[in-house]
Design a protein around this motif. Sequence first.
Motif, PDB file in Angstrom:
ATOM      1  N   GLU A 382      -9.888  32.498  -0.624  1.00 56.93           N
ATOM      2  CA  GLU A 382     -10.165  32.696   0.811  1.00 56.93           C
ATOM      3  C   GLU A 382     -11.162  31.674   1.341  1.00 56.93           C
ATOM      4  OE1 GLU A 382      -9.881  36.182   3.288  1.00 56.93           O
ATOM      5  OE2 GLU A 382     -10.364  37.358   1.510  1.00 56.93           O
ATOM      6  N   ARG A 383     -11.591  30.774   0.483  1.00 51.30           N
ATOM      7  CA  ARG A 383     -12.543  29.721   0.849  1.00 51.30           C
ATOM      8  C   ARG A 383     -13.861  30.284   1.378  1.00 51.30           C
ATOM      9  NH1 ARG A 383     -10.914  24.800   4.214  1.00 51.30           N
ATOM     10  NH2 ARG A 383     -12.784  24.035   3.165  1.00 51.30           N
ATOM     11  N   PHE A 384     -14.356  31.344   0.729  1.00 48.20           N
ATOM     12  CA  PHE A 384     -15.711  31.777   1.039  1.00 48.20           C
ATOM     13  C   PHE A 384     -16.697  30.709   0.559  1.00 48.20           C
ATOM     14  CE2 PHE A 384     -13.908  36.263   0.711  1.00 48.20           C
ATOM     15  CZ  PHE A 384     -13.729  36.345   2.084  1.00 48.20           C
ATOM     16  N   PHE A 385     -16.273  29.981  -0.457  1.00 48.17           N
ATOM     17  CA  PHE A 385     -16.867  28.703  -0.837  1.00 48.17           C
ATOM     18  C   PHE A 385     -15.770  27.899  -1.522  1.00 48.17           C
ATOM     19  CE2 PHE A 385     -17.175  31.248  -4.511  1.00 48.17           C
ATOM     20  CZ  PHE A 385     -18.145  32.234  -4.362  1.00 48.17           C
ATOM     21  N   ASP A 386     -16.004  26.626  -1.729  1.00 51.00           N
ATOM     22  CA  ASP A 386     -14.963  25.741  -2.275  1.00 51.00           C
ATOM     23  C   ASP A 386     -15.253  25.383  -3.726  1.00 51.00           C
ATOM     24  OD1 ASP A 386     -13.380  25.642   0.020  1.00 51.00           O
ATOM     25  OD2 ASP A 386     -14.577  24.033   0.895  1.00 51.00           O
ATOM     26  N   ALA A 387     -14.178  25.089  -4.438  1.00 55.35           N
ATOM     27  CA  ALA A 387     -14.304  24.722  -5.852  1.00 55.35           C
ATOM     28  C   ALA A 387     -15.130  23.457  -6.005  1.00 55.35           C
ATOM     29  CB  ALA A 387     -12.912  24.508  -6.453  1.00 55.35           C
ATOM     30  N   THR A 388     -15.895  23.404  -7.087  1.00 55.23           N
ATOM     31  CA  THR A 388     -16.679  22.208  -7.383  1.00 55.23           C
ATOM     32  C   THR A 388     -15.759  21.056  -7.797  1.00 55.23           C
ATOM     33  OG1 THR A 388     -18.447  23.664  -8.171  1.00 55.23           O
ATOM     34  CG2 THR A 388     -18.629  21.331  -8.727  1.00 55.23           C
ATOM     35  N   SER A 389     -14.703  21.407  -8.540  1.00 54.34           N
ATOM     36  CA  SER A 389     -13.695  20.400  -8.923  1.00 54.34           C
ATOM     37  C   SER A 389     -12.359  21.099  -9.091  1.00 54.34           C
ATOM     38  CB  SER A 389     -14.105  19.689 -10.216  1.00 54.34           C
ATOM     39  OG  SER A 389     -14.181  20.610 -11.292  1.00 54.34           O
ATOM     40  N   GLY A 390     -11.290  20.311  -9.146  1.00 55.08           N
ATOM     41  CA  GLY A 390      -9.958  20.873  -9.228  1.00 55.08           C
ATOM     42  C   GLY A 390      -9.413  21.220  -7.851  1.00 55.08           C
ATOM     43  N   GLU A 391      -8.248  21.874  -7.807  1.00 57.46           N
ATOM     44  CA  GLU A 391      -7.640  22.202  -6.527  1.00 57.46           C
ATOM     45  C   GLU A 391      -6.815  23.482  -6.626  1.00 57.46           C
ATOM     46  OE1 GLU A 391      -5.194  18.884  -5.452  1.00 57.46           O
ATOM     47  OE2 GLU A 391      -4.046  18.915  -7.322  1.00 57.46           O
ATOM     48  N   ILE A 392      -6.697  24.134  -5.471  1.00 63.15           N
ATOM     49  CA  ILE A 392      -5.867  25.334  -5.353  1.00 63.15           C
ATOM     50  C   ILE A 392      -4.744  24.997  -4.391  1.00 63.15           C
ATOM     51  CG2 ILE A 392      -5.789  27.779  -4.725  1.00 63.15           C
ATOM     52  CD1 ILE A 392      -8.815  27.882  -5.271  1.00 63.15           C
ATOM     53  N   LEU A 393      -3.510  25.181  -4.840  1.00 65.63           N
ATOM     54  CA  LEU A 393      -2.347  24.780  -4.051  1.00 65.63           C
ATOM     55  C   LEU A 393      -1.500  25.990  -3.685  1.00 65.63           C
ATOM     56  CD1 LEU A 393      -1.228  21.817  -6.353  1.00 65.63           C
ATOM     57  CD2 LEU A 393      -2.624  21.624  -4.295  1.00 65.63           C
ATOM     58  N   ASP A 395       2.208  26.233  -2.966  1.00 64.66           N
ATOM     59  CA  ASP A 395       3.277  25.269  -3.235  1.00 64.66           C
ATOM     60  C   ASP A 395       2.605  23.914  -3.486  1.00 64.66           C
ATOM     61  OD1 ASP A 395       5.294  27.102  -3.205  1.00 64.66           O
ATOM     62  OD2 ASP A 395       5.823  26.793  -1.106  1.00 64.66           O
ATOM     63  N   ASP A 396       2.861  22.923  -2.653  1.00 62.73           N
ATOM     64  CA  ASP A 396       2.236  21.608  -2.870  1.00 62.73           C
ATOM     65  C   ASP A 396       1.123  21.314  -1.870  1.00 62.73           C
ATOM     66  OD1 ASP A 396       3.936  20.987  -5.026  1.00 62.73           O
ATOM     67  OD2 ASP A 396       5.531  20.402  -3.611  1.00 62.73           O
ATOM     68  N   VAL A 397       0.705  22.326  -1.116  1.00 61.75           N
ATOM     69  CA  VAL A 397      -0.305  22.128  -0.071  1.00 61.75           C
ATOM     70  C   VAL A 397      -1.661  22.607  -0.574  1.00 61.75           C
ATOM     71  CG1 VAL A 397      -0.992  22.644   2.295  1.00 61.75           C
ATOM     72  CG2 VAL A 397       1.441  22.445   1.727  1.00 61.75           C
ATOM     73  N   ASN A 398      -2.630  21.710  -0.593  1.00 59.40           N
ATOM     74  CA  ASN A 398      -3.995  22.072  -0.974  1.00 59.40           C
ATOM     75  C   ASN A 398      -4.576  22.984   0.102  1.00 59.40           C
ATOM     76  OD1 ASN A 398      -6.846  22.053  -1.534  1.00 59.40           O
ATOM     77  ND2 ASN A 398      -6.538  20.171  -2.712  1.00 59.40           N
ATOM     78  N   ILE A 399      -5.193  24.095  -0.321  1.00 55.57           N
ATOM     79  CA  ILE A 399      -5.735  25.026   0.682  1.00 55.57           C
ATOM     80  C   ILE A 399      -6.830  24.383   1.529  1.00 55.57           C
ATOM     81  CG2 ILE A 399      -5.146  27.087  -0.653  1.00 55.57           C
ATOM     82  CD1 ILE A 399      -8.155  27.334  -1.347  1.00 55.57           C
ATOM     83  N   LEU A 400      -7.444  23.294   1.036  1.00 58.83           N
ATOM     84  CA  LEU A 400      -8.461  22.584   1.816  1.00 58.83           C
ATOM     85  C   LEU A 400      -7.853  21.918   3.051  1.00 58.83           C
ATOM     86  CD1 LEU A 400     -10.507  20.809  -1.026  1.00 58.83           C
ATOM     87  CD2 LEU A 400     -10.945  23.025   0.042  1.00 58.83           C
ATOM     88  N   ASP A 401      -6.517  21.710   3.010  1.00 60.85           N
ATOM     89  CA  ASP A 401      -5.838  21.054   4.139  1.00 60.85           C
ATOM     90  C   ASP A 401      -5.260  22.049   5.139  1.00 60.85           C
ATOM     91  OD1 ASP A 401      -6.349  18.559   3.027  1.00 60.85           O
ATOM     92  OD2 ASP A 401      -4.499  18.586   1.833  1.00 60.85           O
ATOM     93  N   ILE A 402      -5.376  23.335   4.819  1.00 62.35           N
ATOM     94  CA  ILE A 402      -4.832  24.368   5.707  1.00 62.35           C
ATOM     95  C   ILE A 402      -5.899  24.804   6.701  1.00 62.35           C
ATOM     96  CG2 ILE A 402      -3.854  26.709   5.798  1.00 62.35           C
ATOM     97  CD1 ILE A 402      -2.780  26.237   2.973  1.00 62.35           C
ATOM     98  N   ASN A 403      -5.499  25.029   7.945  1.00 63.38           N
ATOM     99  CA  ASN A 403      -6.415  25.561   8.948  1.00 63.38           C
ATOM    100  C   ASN A 403      -7.087  26.812   8.398  1.00 63.38           C
ATOM    101  OD1 ASN A 403      -6.714  27.758  11.240  1.00 63.38           O
ATOM    102  ND2 ASN A 403      -6.993  25.769  12.224  1.00 63.38           N
ATOM    103  N   LEU A 404      -8.423  26.844   8.429  1.00 67.37           N
ATOM    104  CA  LEU A 404      -9.180  27.908   7.771  1.00 67.37           C
ATOM    105  C   LEU A 404      -8.830  29.292   8.317  1.00 67.37           C
ATOM    106  CD1 LEU A 404     -11.336  28.568   5.675  1.00 67.37           C
ATOM    107  CD2 LEU A 404     -13.076  28.222   7.440  1.00 67.37           C
ATOM    108  N   LYS A 405      -8.743  29.408   9.631  1.00 64.38           N
ATOM    109  CA  LYS A 405      -8.410  30.708  10.229  1.00 64.38           C
ATOM    110  C   LYS A 405      -6.998  31.144   9.832  1.00 64.38           C
ATOM    111  CE  LYS A 405     -11.518  30.762  14.248  1.00 64.38           C
ATOM    112  NZ  LYS A 405     -12.257  31.935  13.741  1.00 64.38           N
TER     113      LYS A 405
END
Length: 572
Positions: A382-393, A395-405
């Motif tokens: 839910e991105r209450f905070f972000d990973a120090t390293s690595g990624e959460i996808l 499908d192929d979309v990184n959650i960091l690239d998704i509109n937070l709301k």
Amino acid sequence: MLVEIKKLAAELKPYKKTITIIAITGVIYALASARIALMTKSLFDALSAAKHDDIMMLVPLAMLLALITAVTRYYHIYLMNYVAECVVQGLRQKLQQKFMRLNLSFHNNYAAGSGGLISRILNDMRIIQDGLRVVADIFLHPLLLIFLLGNLFYIDWKLTLATMIMVPIVGAILKNISRSMRKYIPQERDSMEYMTSTIKESLDGVRIIQSFNLEKDMADRLTRDSDKYLGIRKTIYKRQEAAGPATEFIATAIVMTALLYTSYQVAAGKATPGTFIGFITSLLMLNQPIKRFQEAYVRIQEVVISAQRIFSIIEDPSEVPESPKNLPFPKDWKKITYRDVSFTYGKDMILKNINLTINRGEVVALVGASGSGKSTIVNLLERFFDATSGEILIDDVNILDINLKDLRRNVALVTQDVFLFSDSIEKNIWAGDYTRDRAQIMAMAKLANAHDFIMKMPQGYESKVGDRGSLLSGGEKQRISIARAMFKDAPLLILDEATSALDTASEIEVQKGLDHLMEGRTALVIAHRLSTIQKADKIVVLKNGQIVEVGSHQNLLSQQGEYFRFHSLQHT
């Protein structure tokens, strides 16, 4: 100091027109007041010479000036108070909104806790509000000082120059006080934060405090906090009030010197009684702007410190950043992938190279000892905070690239520590998604197994739940929380030990609601009671921040590893 003043000045920009009126009324007030002081010379000269016609002309003019000073002073102070109120309310809203955007790391690490943040939004804001009010004095009293000095130069420029010898002394006193205030005010603010935090803990933990007979302990703690706060305030008051007697003594000495000088001039025939009265009146009136300016100068030191504390949070970078890509949440996604995800909290490594795939429609349970990283895995999703390293996808979309709301709109959360707003039951369920038709609230409550107890309450769905749901039982609060998650209708569901705090009877009722909630959804379930997750499609076992086992209930039991050990401990 100048930086904070500029920031506060920026907050005043929306009120430029009102501040212009404040400035104009201040100028008019200062001019009229100074003119009245100067008119005393003409009035007493006319009175001494028994010039009745001159007196009849001067008195109405003096009355008119007095009316002008009364009206302009009213609007000057009234408008400044209103602007100060508006600015502080705007800052308070910015601060509250910032609190809600700051990530969980900030809130967890803040030394004075939520009580300290409350102190900033209340106590520091009050200091700023009181300080902004003296902005009116900064507009008005320096001008009045200048106009009164003009009177003195006009009446006797030699004597005026002689009296101004004391000005550097007053300036040195104020400078010394300012330096001292900048040292003690931050200590006072920190002390107030901890005192507010203690009071909040006393209210939040009243049940535990009474149960363990900790009333005296908490009272002693507040006494210690209060004694420290009072000690600092005592020092501040010493510094603040030191300037008053010093400047008043200097002012008295100047007045007495002027009195002796002008009385000599009158006796020698070099001045009239009106000259004497006019000079003394203007000189005495100087005390007010000097004193107000001194108070304003001291107050500004407090305002600057409070502004530093407020803007330090408003400008704190500890927010979950929005991605410039601002992508929508994928509609027809198939899986969620944690790829080499690590997370560090302070100096501690909480997650280490987590690799996990969650297929759409699966119920995935997270199991492990306290501190193994279970909650961190779902918090990262839910991105209450972000990973120090690595990624959460997704499908192929990184959650960091998704509109937070949009990301959070697609995730429903049910936790052990249920939070309900101090409002009606209906409003708490509707909070799941205010954009949806509230007509579905009752249907969701029925699915959550909450409708029956709601209808037994005095006002049904309009019944108030109290502070954090204090008027409801644990099971009732949890079922309202489930109804809220159902109303949100998100495809992703997080259940963070949703039934661990309930008794057996309540757990059965709540579990019925959870079963309805999980239908057709992808669920991540954190549970200490292994009996509640035996039907999970996939059980992920964590130890010291690493995944050590993955499989079904039966499969993991057959391996006789970490999951088998947990299961054995709960069934012995």
